[in-house]
Design a protein around this motif. Structure first.
Motif, PDB file in Angstrom:
ATOM      1  N   PHE A 184      -2.879  -2.753  -9.357  1.00 34.90           N
ATOM      2  CA  PHE A 184      -2.865  -3.345  -8.017  1.00 34.90           C
ATOM      3  C   PHE A 184      -3.856  -4.507  -7.968  1.00 34.90           C
ATOM      4  N   LYS A 188       0.839  -1.217   0.000  1.00 34.64           N
ATOM      5  CA  LYS A 188       0.000   0.000   0.000  1.00 34.64           C
ATOM      6  C   LYS A 188       0.868   1.260   0.000  1.00 34.64           C
ATOM      7  N   ALA A 213       2.070   1.793  -3.413  1.00 37.49           N
ATOM      8  CA  ALA A 213       0.974   2.281  -4.273  1.00 37.49           C
ATOM      9  C   ALA A 213       0.590   3.722  -3.963  1.00 37.49           C
ATOM     10  N   GLY A 214       1.087   4.248  -2.847  1.00 37.93           N
ATOM     11  CA  GLY A 214       0.812   5.644  -2.502  1.00 37.93           C
ATOM     12  C   GLY A 214      -0.503   5.844  -1.779  1.00 37.93           C
ATOM     13  N   VAL A 215      -1.106   4.761  -1.285  1.00 38.86           N
ATOM     14  CA  VAL A 215      -2.377   4.938  -0.566  1.00 38.86           C
ATOM     15  C   VAL A 215      -2.170   4.951   0.955  1.00 38.86           C
ATOM     16  N   LEU A 216      -0.968   4.679   1.377  1.00 37.22           N
ATOM     17  CA  LEU A 216      -0.627   4.698   2.797  1.00 37.22           C
ATOM     18  C   LEU A 216       0.705   5.445   2.941  1.00 37.22           C
ATOM     19  N   SER A 217       0.791   6.280   3.986  1.00 40.46           N
ATOM     20  CA  SER A 217       2.024   7.064   4.158  1.00 40.46           C
ATOM     21  C   SER A 217       3.017   6.307   5.035  1.00 40.46           C
ATOM     22  N   PHE A 256      -1.504   7.183  -9.541  1.00 46.54           N
ATOM     23  CA  PHE A 256      -2.523   6.141  -9.725  1.00 46.54           C
ATOM     24  C   PHE A 256      -2.616   5.643 -11.166  1.00 46.54           C
ATOM     25  N   LEU A 307      -8.965  -5.889  -2.288  1.00 49.70           N
ATOM     26  CA  LEU A 307      -9.421  -4.909  -3.279  1.00 49.70           C
ATOM     27  C   LEU A 307     -10.812  -5.340  -3.759  1.00 49.70           C
ATOM     28  N   ASP A 325      -0.085  13.001  -7.385  1.00 50.73           N
ATOM     29  CA  ASP A 325      -1.400  13.147  -8.008  1.00 50.73           C
ATOM     30  C   ASP A 325      -1.545  12.336  -9.296  1.00 50.73           C
ATOM     31  N   ILE A 339       0.051   2.701 -11.801  1.00 43.93           N
ATOM     32  CA  ILE A 339       0.095   1.537 -10.921  1.00 43.93           C
ATOM     33  C   ILE A 339      -1.084   0.603 -11.167  1.00 43.93           C
TER      34      ILE A 339
END
Lengths: 221, 209
Positions: free
Chosen positions: B82, B49, B52-56, B77, B87, B74, B80
């Protein structure tokens, strides 16, 4: 970004029409709330101040029962990750905001028509002022509800948290809109209501700016 | 052909006081299959995650580069793909509707030829107009591959890539991955021996505690 947000909005509309996630709850809430008010009033003739207050109370609580769905439904269906993988935060917020705007205007037009039909005291003497109040009030309501919905969607007790968080945020807007609605009833001129209108317009401006600034942090865990 | 590369710098993540992993440093570029392995709860999904940039992350950063140019958060997405068991696609829509909606929201053209080919490879072509709700868990997993590959991403992230799949489904996945990894980066998080066999290198998350 506008086209992408519009596509997200269309997805939400299509999804809503298939699942009836928010619409049914909202329509039922409006009918029940207004019926209870009408039964409790009976044949009493209520003051314009009270009519204006009750009008915005119904609007506030119907917003509470339906507008959180924009994000809560994604969280409950487990599709939040999918959304994160197909669009930027700005696109998602704009799409959800557009959906909530349309929903807010739709339900509040219904509420206004019911009030106009059944409440004797609901007589608008300054229609332009009422229209401006209605438009900017609904915009503020939709923006605040959308950003709060995005915050509470990840929380455990969403149902309780939403009105609790929304109340202090929406209070300045609701109070000002109640005052403006009273002005509409007693026919106060547009010029004399400018101070209250400026508060509502500023509220909308502040909320939209803060929402776009904060959403990135809320959306990304 | 676009060249995608990924630089993982001092990556650390903890949930509260619980350390998940720390100081992961790694660089990969196209034509690589990287494996992520570790016990249950070791942070494989968290790692995916974050990529994928959905979690810091708590510390460190991940730099995604396309032809040497940094991809901004920005825009990430669109680069990528996933796949994971957690999901979930929109069950009220058909498979095809899902993909058409995703194309529009992404702002890309719906490449019907390519997507038809993907449906065919994942053995879903005849069921593409069915509502996703009616799919079995294996079919939903196959559909996720069509979703992940429809926009031809430079980086494919697969968390437990063969979960819920039958042997035929697994073969389809391995064939697709074999082809796809020739020009793209594929990262696989799994403990399945067969999945990890495809990987050129493996990061064991236990080594980063």
């Amino acid at each position: 970004m506008i086209t992408k947000s519009y596509s997200l909005f269309l997805k939400d509309i299509k999804s809503e029409l298939r699942t009836r996630y928010a619409i049914n709850a909202l329509v039922m809430f409006i009918l029940v709330a207004i019926s209870v008010i009408l039964f409790s009033i009976g044949n009493e003739k209520i003051q314009p101040e009270l009519t204006a207050g009750l009008y915005w109370v119904v609007i506030f609580f119907s917003a509470m029962s339906g507008l959180s769905r924009a994000f809560v439904s994604e969280e409950e269906k487990g599709t939040t990750l999918t959304l994160q993988l197909i669009a930027s935060p700005d696109t998602i917020f704009s799409g959800k905001l557009l959906f909530n705007l349309i929903l807010t205007f739709f339900i509040n037009v219904i509420i206004t028509l019911i009030y106009a039909a059944f409440f004797e005291g609901f007589v608008i003497n300054n229609f332009v002022l009422f229209l401006v109040t209605f438009i900017f009030g609904n915009i503020g309501l939709a923006i605040s509800s959308t950003i709060i919905a995005s915050i509470i969607a990840k929380a455990g007790s969403k149902g309780t948290l939403y009105p609790v968080l929304s109340f202090p945020v929406l209070l300045p807007l609701i109070l000002t809109c109640v005052q403006l609605t009273i002005f509409c009833f007693d026919g106060t001129s547009f010029a004399n209501a400018l101070y209250e209108l400026a508060i509502v317009v500023s509220y909308d401006g502040i909320m939209i700016t803060v929402s776009y600034l904060l959403f990135d942090f809320i959306w990304k865990e | 052909m676009n060249s995608y590369s990924l630089e993982i710098k001092n990556l650390s993540k903890n949930f509260g006081r619980r350390l998940i992993f720390q100081n992961i440093n790694y660089s990969i570029s196209s034509n690589t299959v990287l494996g992520i392995s570790g016990n249950n709860g070791s942070g494989k999904s968290t790692f995916m995650k974050i990529i994928a940039g959905v979690l810091s992350p708590n510390k460190g950063q991940i730099v995604h580069l396309l032809n040497g140019i940094k991809i901004t958060g920005d825009e990430l997405f669109n680069h990528i793909g996933f796949v994971s068991p957690y999901l979930i696609l929109y069950e009220e829509f058909s498979a095809e509707e899902n993909l058409k909606i995703f194309s529009k929201i992404r702002g890309i053209k719906y490449d019907s030829e390519y997507i038809r080919m993907l449906f065919g490879k994942m053995n879903l072509y005849n069921r593409r107009k069915d509502i996703v709700k009616t799919y079995s868990s294996g079919m939903k997993q196959r559909l996720k591959y069509v979703f992940a590959l429809m926009h031809k991403p430079g980086l494919l992230l697969l968390d437990e890539p063969t979960s819920n799949l039958d042997s035929e489904g697994k073969d389809s996945v391995y064939t697709i991955l074999d082809e796809y990894s020739k020009n793209h980066i594929v990262i696989i998080a799994s403990n399945e021996e067969q999945d990890l066999r495809m990987c050129g290198d493996i990061i064991y998350l236990e080594n980063y505690k």
